[in-house]
Scaffold this motif. Structure first.
Motif, mmCIF file in Angstrom:
data_model
loop_
_atom_site.group_PDB
_atom_site.id
_atom_site.type_symbol
_atom_site.label_atom_id
_atom_site.label_comp_id
_atom_site.label_asym_id
_atom_site.label_seq_id
_atom_site.Cartn_x
_atom_site.Cartn_y
_atom_site.Cartn_z
ATOM 1 N N LEU A 55 68.608 28.677 103.255
ATOM 2 C CA LEU A 55 67.274 28.572 102.397
ATOM 3 C C LEU A 55 66.553 29.476 102.292
ATOM 4 N N ILE A 56 66.104 30.037 103.276
ATOM 5 C CA ILE A 56 65.066 31.264 103.443
ATOM 6 C C ILE A 56 65.615 32.506 102.396
ATOM 7 N N GLU A 57 66.810 32.787 102.878
ATOM 8 C CA GLU A 57 67.783 33.626 101.886
ATOM 9 C C GLU A 57 67.434 33.280 100.470
ATOM 10 N N GLU A 58 67.687 32.047 100.103
ATOM 11 C CA GLU A 58 67.634 31.916 98.759
ATOM 12 C C GLU A 58 66.268 31.942 98.060
ATOM 13 N N ILE A 59 65.288 31.509 98.657
ATOM 14 C CA ILE A 59 64.084 31.508 98.292
ATOM 15 C C ILE A 59 63.049 32.658 98.412
ATOM 16 N N HIS A 60 63.694 33.744 99.235
ATOM 17 C CA HIS A 60 62.826 34.725 99.665
ATOM 18 C C HIS A 60 62.268 35.568 98.565
ATOM 19 N N ASP A 61 62.998 35.729 97.262
ATOM 20 C CA ASP A 61 62.301 36.746 96.137
ATOM 21 C C ASP A 61 61.514 35.735 95.212
ATOM 22 N N VAL A 117 60.282 18.286 93.992
ATOM 23 C CA VAL A 117 60.874 18.390 95.082
ATOM 24 C C VAL A 117 62.390 19.015 94.990
ATOM 25 N N SER A 118 62.850 19.667 95.980
ATOM 26 C CA SER A 118 64.456 20.160 95.966
ATOM 27 C C SER A 118 65.211 19.862 97.078
ATOM 28 N N ASP A 119 66.637 19.758 96.522
ATOM 29 C CA ASP A 119 67.673 19.302 97.491
ATOM 30 C C ASP A 119 68.765 20.108 97.452
ATOM 31 N N ALA A 162 61.584 21.304 104.670
ATOM 32 C CA ALA A 162 62.010 19.902 105.330
ATOM 33 C C ALA A 162 63.477 19.740 105.323
ATOM 34 N N VAL A 163 64.386 20.891 105.687
ATOM 35 C CA VAL A 163 65.491 21.126 106.076
ATOM 36 C C VAL A 163 65.879 20.840 107.441
ATOM 37 N N SER A 172 65.588 24.899 94.316
ATOM 38 C CA SER A 172 64.609 25.459 95.164
ATOM 39 C C SER A 172 63.847 26.763 94.561
ATOM 40 N N THR A 173 64.771 27.745 94.090
ATOM 41 C CA THR A 173 64.127 28.726 93.470
ATOM 42 C C THR A 173 63.064 28.682 92.599
ATOM 43 N N ALA A 174 63.350 27.577 91.506
ATOM 44 C CA ALA A 174 62.233 27.204 90.418
ATOM 45 C C ALA A 174 61.089 26.423 91.175
#
Length: 267
Positions: A75-81, A31-33, A66-67, A53-55
């Motif tokens: 969030l999408i920009e953060e995890i994209h890669d 879980v990430s937040d 779930a945000v 979130s990236t990890a």
């Protein structure tokens, strides 16, 4: 199957708890937040892991978004890669379309949009689920199994998601509103509040159970209670005089309209 839940709010933590109860290995859940403290607290409660979130997404077969809708773009920009190839992304954020997500995630990412509701807290949720363009039947089954851990699931065309939001997504609020009113009526009629509450809650539960288990149309069930010239008929006449049925229709139309307004443009 490893699952990352991004967002440790009410729905995120509820889903995480349900996955553990349904037999998922807590070691496969992360879980990430935005608040690392909140993520660590929820992870500790359920024996899962907390991570950034990236990890979290780097090792996940399924990523649950779930945000809140207003936090989705960041969030999408953060995890994209960091999203794995062939990973399934399940969004439970209101008003966020699959097209919006597909345009921002890596090309070809499989996306499912779902609208659960708060009775998921007691494993009695109702979720409407819509697959995106790249979602395979097997991935759709994965998403269904994920959401069935907190209640019932239907699959429907995404064009109906605003209606789902208006009916089942926001629906618990309408029911609680009616329950409040019925309890207040009981107090007005001289009952102790705890007695009125017990009467109303069990009546609601019993009526809902009758609809589900008998399969009888609500109109027929209502008519069975409504003896000619009796108390139920008198009450229903008062509800009709106050246009309660029309008010419910108008309210749900307003909720669906607001859902459309909250949906950000896909481009």
């Amino acid at each position: 199957m490893s699952i990352a839940v991004l967002g440790a709010g009410v729905m995120g933590s509820t889903l995480l708890a349900a996955l553990v109860r349904s037999g998922h290995d807590p070691g496969d859940l992360v879980v990430s937040d935005r608040s690392s403290g909140r993520a660590e607290q929820v992870a500790a409660e359920h024996g899962t892991r907390a991570a950034a979130s990236t990890a979290a997404v780097e090792t996940a077969d399924v990523v649950v978004l779930a945000v809140k809708p207003q936090d989705m773009a960041a969030l999408i920009e953060e995890i994209h890669d960091h999203v794995r190839p062939h990973a399934l992304v399940v969004s439970i954020a209101a008003a966020i379309s699959t097209d919006y997500l597909e345009r921002r995630l890596p090309e070809g990412t499989s996306v499912v949009r779902a609208m659960p509701n708060t009775p998921a807290l007691v494993d009695q949720g109702m979720s409407g689920m819509s697959p995106g363009r790249h979602c395979t039947p097997e991935q759709l089954d994965q998403a269904r199994a994920l959401l069935e851990s907190v209640g019932r699931v239907i699959v429907l065309d995404e064009s109906h998601q605003d209606a789902v939001t208006a009916i089942s997504g926001s629906g618990p609020a309408y029911i609680f509103y009616v329950v409040e009113a019925m309890i207040e009526a009981g107090v007005l009629l001289g009952l102790p509040r705890d007695t009125a509450t017990e009467l109303v809650v069990q009546t609601l539960y019993g009526a809902a159970t009758m609809i589900r288990e008998t399969g009888t149309h609500p109109t027929v069930l209502r008519e069975q209670v409504s003896s000619p010239g009796g108390t139920s008929v008198a009450a229903l006449r008062a509800l009709e005089d106050h246009k309660v049925r029309a008010a419910f229709l108008t309210a749900m139309e307003a909720a669906a309209r607001r859902s459309r307004e909250l949906s950000p443009p896909a481009g």
